[in-house]
Each structure stands twice: as structure tokens, then as C-alpha cells.
Design a protein around this motif. Structure first.
Motif, PDB file in Angstrom:
ATOM      1  N   LEU A  64       7.090  -5.542   4.790  1.00  0.00           N
ATOM      2  CA  LEU A  64       6.500  -6.035   3.539  1.00  0.00           C
ATOM      3  C   LEU A  64       5.318  -6.954   3.823  1.00  0.00           C
ATOM      4  O   LEU A  64       4.282  -6.881   3.136  1.00  0.00           O
TER       5      LEU A  64
ATOM      6  N   VAL B 160       6.959   5.380   3.337  1.00  0.00           N
ATOM      7  CA  VAL B 160       6.839   4.446   2.223  1.00  0.00           C
ATOM      8  C   VAL B 160       5.797   4.980   1.251  1.00  0.00           C
ATOM      9  O   VAL B 160       4.636   5.176   1.621  1.00  0.00           O
ATOM     10  N   GLU B 161       6.233   5.263   0.053  1.00  0.00           N
ATOM     11  CA  GLU B 161       5.386   5.781  -1.030  1.00  0.00           C
ATOM     12  C   GLU B 161       4.852   7.179  -0.697  1.00  0.00           C
ATOM     13  O   GLU B 161       5.073   7.711   0.377  1.00  0.00           O
TER      14      GLU B 161
ATOM     15  N   MET C  22       9.498  -0.131  -4.580  1.00  0.00           N
ATOM     16  CA  MET C  22       9.096   0.709  -3.468  1.00  0.00           C
ATOM     17  C   MET C  22       9.997   1.937  -3.427  1.00  0.00           C
ATOM     18  O   MET C  22      11.197   1.852  -3.660  1.00  0.00           O
TER      19      MET C  22
END
Length: 184
Positions: free
Chosen positions: A140, A80-81, A1
Motif C-alpha cells: 500500500l 492488483v486491479e 482494492m
């Protein structure tokens, strides 16, 4: 990640309006509106700083309840990303990409979507991730359940969640990676 931080090249990375006094932050916001009229920041209303500070107070309180560690009063914002939508926010946009392994994840909280609509009383759709702050382990599980919002809602057609927001409550490793002096 990976965690991404998007910013305007003219300002540089990890500049926080809420880390400044209310007067300073409002002056900078007004300056950005004049100098960068096509940026997303230029579209923010005069109540933005007050709303953001209120949201950060909620983030701090809820993250503390979960045992989160906060070295800072105002977090650094990342996602995230890669977020295609966020990459369009700045007139001279750029980004930093940092692996999650570089961080102490006990010092990062997350919201599934931007924290402002996550805690907005205007968004009342009953989704389980509204009004929630997550630890790394918890986010997650939410990602396993729902995926990344930018994969199913980058255009915002299915609600306000377009990315997962990460709130980094420390200058480490950001200050070493960026080689900038961060004050907060």
C-alpha cells in the motif's frame, strides 16, 4: 482494492504449472504451445518452469522473513486491479475479480511488477522495488509512492513493471468463490 486472476476459459482459473511435477508441467506447456499458439504461454521457453520454481523459492523465503503465512508450496497468481495488458494474454481470455477483503492478507505477498523480472539479474535499474517482496501493508505504501504500473506503463515502455503481482499462499477464499477443487 480488487485482485484479478486472468486465465483461458478452456483451462479454467487457478491452474498452476508449478504445483505439478516437472515432467507434468513441461508436458502441459508443450501441449499449450501446440493448441494455443497465439497465447502468451506459447511463447515461454523450455526453461520457464525451472525459472518460475526458482522465483517461487525466493518469494517463499523472503515472505517467510516478513512473517508471511503460507499454506501452499506454490502460490496462486493474481494482480492488483485490472491489467489491460494481461487481459490480452489468452486466446479465450477471462478473469475473476475478488475484493482484497475476502482474503487473509497475511497470506498474500506482492511484488511491484511481475516477480520474474523483479528478481532477474538482467534487470539492474536501481529501483527500490527490485528484489523486494512486500506484505499487504508495505505494498500500500509503494502504491502511494508510485501508483499502479498499469496506469503509467501498460505498454512496457518504461520498464518491465506493468502490474503489481499478488501471490496468494492459500486456497481460501478461492476454492469457495470458484467452486473448484484446488490441489496444491
Amino acid at each position: 482494492m480488487y485482485l484479478y486472476h486472468y486465465y483461458d476459459k478452456r483451462s479454467g482459473p487457478f491452474r498452476s504449472l508449478t504445483a505439478l511435477s516437472a515432467e507434468q508441467s513441461n508436458l502441459i506447456l508443450e501441449q499449450m504451445k501446440k493448441e494455443r499458439p497465439d497465447s502468451m504461454c506459447a511463447k515461454r521457453d523450455l526453461e520457464y518452469i525451472k525459472k518460475r520454481r526458482n522465483c517461487e523459492a525466493i518469494l517463499r523465503r523472503e515472505f517467510a522473513k516478513k512473517g508471511g503465512i503460507m499454506d501452499l508450496d506454490s502460490p496462486h497468481y493474481m494482480v492488483v486491479e485490472h491489467s489491460p495488458w494481461l487481459s490480452t494474454w489468452y486466446e479465450q481470455g477471462d478473469f475473476l475479480k475478488i475484493p482484497i477483503d475476502a482474503f487473509d492478507t497475511r497470506k498474500i505477498s506482492f511484488t511491484y511488477g511481475d516477480s520474474m523480472p523483479t528478481f532477474s539479474p538482467k534487470v539492474q535499474d536501481g529501483k527500490e522495488y527490485r528484489n523486494q517482496v512486500y506484505t499487504y501493508e508495505e505494498i500500500l505504501r509503494i502504491i502511494d509512492r508510485y501508483g499502479l504500473p498499469q496506469e503509467w506503463n501498460d505498454d512496457g515502455a518504461h520498464g518491465p513493471e506493468r502490474y503489481i503481482e499478488a501471490h496468494v499462499w492459500t486456497n481460501e477464499p478461492i476454492s469457495q468463490i470458484t467452486n473448484i477443487g484446488i490441489k496444491n
